[in-house]
Design an enzyme around this catalytic site. Structure first.
Site, PDB file in Angstrom:
ATOM      1  N   SER A   1      46.652  33.118  25.770  1.00  0.00           N
ATOM      2  CA  SER A   1      46.876  33.709  26.435  1.00  0.00           C
ATOM      3  C   SER A   1      45.896  34.963  26.045  1.00  0.00           C
ATOM      4  O   SER A   1      46.420  35.763  24.830  1.00  0.00           O
ATOM      5  CB  SER A   1      46.677  34.830  27.582  1.00  0.00           C
ATOM      6  OG  SER A   1      46.501  34.801  27.956  1.00  0.00           O
TER       7      SER A   1
ATOM      8  N   TYR B   1      54.109  38.984  32.544  1.00  0.00           N
ATOM      9  CA  TYR B   1      53.559  38.050  31.645  1.00  0.00           C
ATOM     10  C   TYR B   1      53.104  37.975  30.376  1.00  0.00           C
ATOM     11  O   TYR B   1      53.278  37.426  29.645  1.00  0.00           O
ATOM     12  CB  TYR B   1      52.577  37.361  32.543  1.00  0.00           C
ATOM     13  CG  TYR B   1      51.790  36.961  32.117  1.00  0.00           C
ATOM     14  CD1 TYR B   1      51.637  35.618  32.309  1.00  0.00           C
ATOM     15  CD2 TYR B   1      50.410  36.870  31.566  1.00  0.00           C
ATOM     16  CE1 TYR B   1      51.440  34.498  31.745  1.00  0.00           C
ATOM     17  CE2 TYR B   1      49.360  36.575  31.730  1.00  0.00           C
ATOM     18  CZ  TYR B   1      50.318  34.958  31.018  1.00  0.00           C
ATOM     19  OH  TYR B   1      48.900  33.970  31.232  1.00  0.00           O
TER      20      TYR B   1
ATOM     21  N   LYS C   1      54.136  36.261  26.473  1.00  0.00           N
ATOM     22  CA  LYS C   1      52.733  35.194  25.211  1.00  0.00           C
ATOM     23  C   LYS C   1      52.863  35.812  24.314  1.00  0.00           C
ATOM     24  O   LYS C   1      52.913  35.163  23.069  1.00  0.00           O
ATOM     25  CB  LYS C   1      51.842  36.065  26.135  1.00  0.00           C
ATOM     26  CG  LYS C   1      51.465  34.525  27.511  1.00  0.00           C
ATOM     27  CD  LYS C   1      51.526  33.173  27.365  1.00  0.00           C
ATOM     28  CE  LYS C   1      51.177  32.341  28.521  1.00  0.00           C
ATOM     29  NZ  LYS C   1      52.276  30.833  28.613  1.00  0.00           N
TER      30      LYS C   1
HETATM   31  N1  UFG Z   1      38.245  39.685  40.665  1.00  0.00           N
HETATM   32  C1  UFG Z   1      37.868  40.145  42.118  1.00  0.00           C
HETATM   33  N2  UFG Z   1      38.547  39.338  43.146  1.00  0.00           N
HETATM   34  C2  UFG Z   1      38.914  38.383  43.283  1.00  0.00           C
HETATM   35  C3  UFG Z   1      39.837  38.224  41.875  1.00  0.00           C
HETATM   36  C4  UFG Z   1      39.392  38.431  41.237  1.00  0.00           C
HETATM   37  O1  UFG Z   1      36.996  40.480  41.698  1.00  0.00           O
HETATM   38  O2  UFG Z   1      38.907  38.212  44.475  1.00  0.00           O
HETATM   39  C5  UFG Z   1      38.162  40.180  39.168  1.00  0.00           C
HETATM   40  C6  UFG Z   1      39.403  40.416  38.376  1.00  0.00           C
HETATM   41  O3  UFG Z   1      39.897  42.082  38.973  1.00  0.00           O
HETATM   42  C7  UFG Z   1      38.897  40.409  37.048  1.00  0.00           C
HETATM   43  C8  UFG Z   1      38.149  39.132  37.483  1.00  0.00           C
HETATM   44  O4  UFG Z   1      37.559  38.959  38.675  1.00  0.00           O
HETATM   45  O5  UFG Z   1      37.895  41.947  37.191  1.00  0.00           O
HETATM   46  C9  UFG Z   1      38.585  37.910  36.846  1.00  0.00           C
HETATM   47  O6  UFG Z   1      40.571  37.927  37.337  1.00  0.00           O
HETATM   48  P1  UFG Z   1      41.375  36.861  36.893  1.00  0.00           P
HETATM   49  O7  UFG Z   1      43.074  37.452  38.262  1.00  0.00           O
HETATM   50  O8  UFG Z   1      40.223  35.669  37.442  1.00  0.00           O
HETATM   51  O9  UFG Z   1      41.685  36.819  35.792  1.00  0.00           O
HETATM   52  P2  UFG Z   1      42.039  38.055  35.068  1.00  0.00           P
HETATM   53  O10 UFG Z   1      40.937  38.338  33.951  1.00  0.00           O
HETATM   54  O11 UFG Z   1      43.061  38.864  35.631  1.00  0.00           O
HETATM   55  O12 UFG Z   1      43.844  37.606  33.768  1.00  0.00           O
HETATM   56  C10 UFG Z   1      43.340  35.476  33.600  1.00  0.00           C
HETATM   57  C11 UFG Z   1      44.904  34.954  33.983  1.00  0.00           C
HETATM   58  C12 UFG Z   1      45.896  35.975  33.037  1.00  0.00           C
HETATM   59  C13 UFG Z   1      45.349  36.240  32.148  1.00  0.00           C
HETATM   60  C14 UFG Z   1      44.137  37.032  31.749  1.00  0.00           C
HETATM   61  C15 UFG Z   1      43.880  37.118  30.404  1.00  0.00           C
HETATM   62  O13 UFG Z   1      44.551  34.597  35.362  1.00  0.00           O
HETATM   63  O14 UFG Z   1      46.954  34.673  33.290  1.00  0.00           O
HETATM   64  O15 UFG Z   1      43.228  36.223  31.611  1.00  0.00           O
HETATM   65  O16 UFG Z   1      43.106  38.885  30.655  1.00  0.00           O
HETATM   66  F1  UFG Z   1      46.579  36.410  31.268  1.00  0.00           F
END
Ligand code: UFG
Length: 349
Positions: free
Chosen positions: A137, A162, A166
Site C-alpha cells: 500500500s 495496519y 505492510k
Molecule cells: N473521506 C471523506 N469522507 C468519508 C470517507 C473518506 O472525506 O466518508 C476522505 C478521507 O478522509 C480521505 C479520502 O476521503 O481524505 C480517502 O479516504 P479513504 O478512506 O477512501 O482512503 P485512504 O486514503 O484513507 O486509505 C486508503 C486505503 C488504506 C490505505 C491508504 C493508504 O483504504 O487501506 O489508502 O494511503 F492504507
C-alpha cells in the site's frame, strides 16, 4: 457472460489467490482467467461473502475452485497445496485493512497480516512454489515530501499498526528473496482502489458503515446514509480537501496478472516494488463532483473536521510501472464512478 469451457482449466497454470473472494481479489480472479491462468481461491470469508463467488461465476460462466480456510492455518494451507498439485505462483491479498481497528486491536493485525505471510512463505517453500505477488500500500510513504511519489521515497514511521504490517511484510519478502535465490516477489503498492466490475456482478462489499470514500458516496446517493461528511476542508490543496490517486479496480487487477507474467519473464529471480496508481491526484470534492456528473445523481454533502491519521496528499509516480512492468491504468475516474454506482444499484435489487 463469458464462456470458459471447463476443460480449458485442465491446461492452465494454477495461481493460488488468498483473499480471492474480496474486493480486489475477486476482480483479479476474473482477469487471471481471461489471461489464461487457473485461479485457486483461498478465503475464510471473514471480510467477504460467498456471493462474490456467484458474481465471478456469472462473469466467467464457471465457479473457480474455492477453499474456505484461514491462510494463517499452516496445516490447512499445506493440504491445499497438496491437493492442488503444481502451483505456478501465489497472489497474497488476504489481510485485515481497517486502520482504526488496527489501532484498537494491533495483535489481530500482526497475527493475521504478518503471521499469514510468514506461514505462506513456509508452505510455498515446502511445495517448491517460488513466485509471489504481494498486496502492499502507498500507506508506507505516509505524507511524502513530494508528489507524485516514487518507489524510492523513504518509508515513513507507520501511522497505524495496519500500516506497519505492510512495511514489515515488504521487508520480510526482501529478506527472504535475499536468502532464497529461487524466490521471485513483486510488491504492489496500491493507491486508492475504487469502482467495480463493469458487469455489475462483483464490487466492494463493505461490512457495516464504510470507512472508505467511494462506498460512502454510493451508499449516500442510494439513500442508505443521511449525508457524506468531507473530512477536512482546510488542507493546503486546491480546494482544501485531501488528495488521493483513485485507481479503477479492474486496472489494479490487471497489474497482478502483469506482475505474474513479468516474473515468468525474469531469470535470475527478482524482488521488485511498484506503485500501482494512475499518476493523477484528485481531491475528495473532485471525486464527489465526478460521481454527480457521470451518474447525474446528487447526494447530500457536509464539510466536517479532519480525520485523524489522514495524509494531506499522495499520488503515484507511474514511471516504473509503465517502463519496467509494462502496465498502466486505462480507466478514468469517471469510469470508476459509473461502475461503482452501477454496482450499488445492483446491490439494491
Ligand atoms: N473521506 C471523506 N469522507 C468519508 C470517507 C473518506 O472525506 O466518508 C476522505 C478521507 O478522509 C480521505 C479520502 O476521503 O481524505 C480517502 O479516504 P479513504 O478512506 O477512501 O482512503 P485512504 O486514503 O484513507 O486509505 C486508503 C486505503 C488504506 C490505505 C491508504 C493508504 O483504504 O487501506 O489508502 O494511503 F492504507
Amino acid at each position: 457472460m463469458l464462456s470458459v469451457p471447463s476443460r480449458i482449466f485442465d491446461h492452465m497454470k494454477k495461481v493460488l489467490v488468498t483473499g480471492g473472494a474480496g474486493f480486489i481479489g475477486s476482480h483479479t480472479v476474473v482477469e487471471l482467467v481471461l489471461a489464461g491462468f487457473e485461479p485457486i481461491i483461498v478465503d475464510d470469508l471473514r471480510n467477504s461473502e460467498e456471493r462474490a463467488l456467484d458474481g465471478i461465476a456469472k462473469i466467467l460462466g464457471r465457479t473457480p475452485t474455492f477453499h474456505r480456510l484461514d491462510c494463517a492455518d499452516a496445516v490447512a494451507m499445506d493440504a491445499v497445496f497438496r491437493a492442488e498439485g503444481a502451483v505456478h505462483g501465489v497472489i497474497h491479498f488476504a489481510a485485515d485493512k481497517a486502520v482504526g481497528e488496527s489501532v484498537a486491536n494491533p495483535m489481530k493485525y500482526y497475527r493475521n497480516n504478518v503471521g499469514s505471510l510468514m506461514n505462506l512463505l513456509g508452505v510455498m517453500d515446502a511445495h517448491g512454489v517460488h513466485r509471489i505477488v504481494f498486496s502492499s500500500s502507498c500507506t508506507v510513504y505516509g505524507q511524502p515530501d513530494a508528489n507524485p511519489v516514487t518507489e524510492d521515497a523513504p518509508d515513513r514511521k507507520a501511522a497505524s499498526p495496519y500500516g506497519f504490517t505492510k512495511v514489515a511484510c515488504e521487508q520480510m519478502l526482501r529478506d527472504q528473496c535475499h536468502a532464497d535465490r529461487r524466490l521471485r516477489a513483486v510488491l504492489l503498492r496500491y493507491f486508492n482502489p475504487v469502482g467495480a466490475h463493469p458487469s455489475g456482478h462483483i464490487g466492494e462489499l463493505p461490512l457495516g458503515v464504510p470507512n472508505n470514500l467511494v462506498p460512502y458516496v454510493t451508499q449516500t446517493a442510494a439513500g442508505l446514509r443521511d449525508h457524506l461528511t468531507v473530512n477536512g476542508s482546510d488542507y493546503a490543496t486546491s480546494d482544501g480537501s485531501c488528495v488521493r490517486d483513485y485507481i479503477h479496480v479492474v486496472d489494479l487487477a490487471h497489474a497482478h496478472v502483469r506482475a505474474l507474467q513479468w516474473m515468468e519473464e525474469h531469470d535470475p529471480p527478482v524482488c521488485e516494488v511498484f506503485n500501482i496508481g494512475t499518476g493523477n491526484g484528485n481531491s475528495v470534492l473532485e471525486v464527489i463532483e465526478e460521481f454527480r456528473k457521470v451518474n447525474n445523481v446528487d447526494l447530500p454533502v457536509v464539510m466536517g473536521p479532519r480525520r485523524a491519521g489522514d495524509v494531506e496528499s499522495v499520488y503515484a509516480d507511474t514511471t516504473k510501472c509503465r517502463t519496467v512492468l509494462g502496465w498502466q491504468a486505462e480507466r478514468s475516474l469517471g469510469d470508476a464512478m459509473r461502475d461503482a454506482w452501477n454496482w450499488q444499484l445492483q446491490l439494491k435489487r
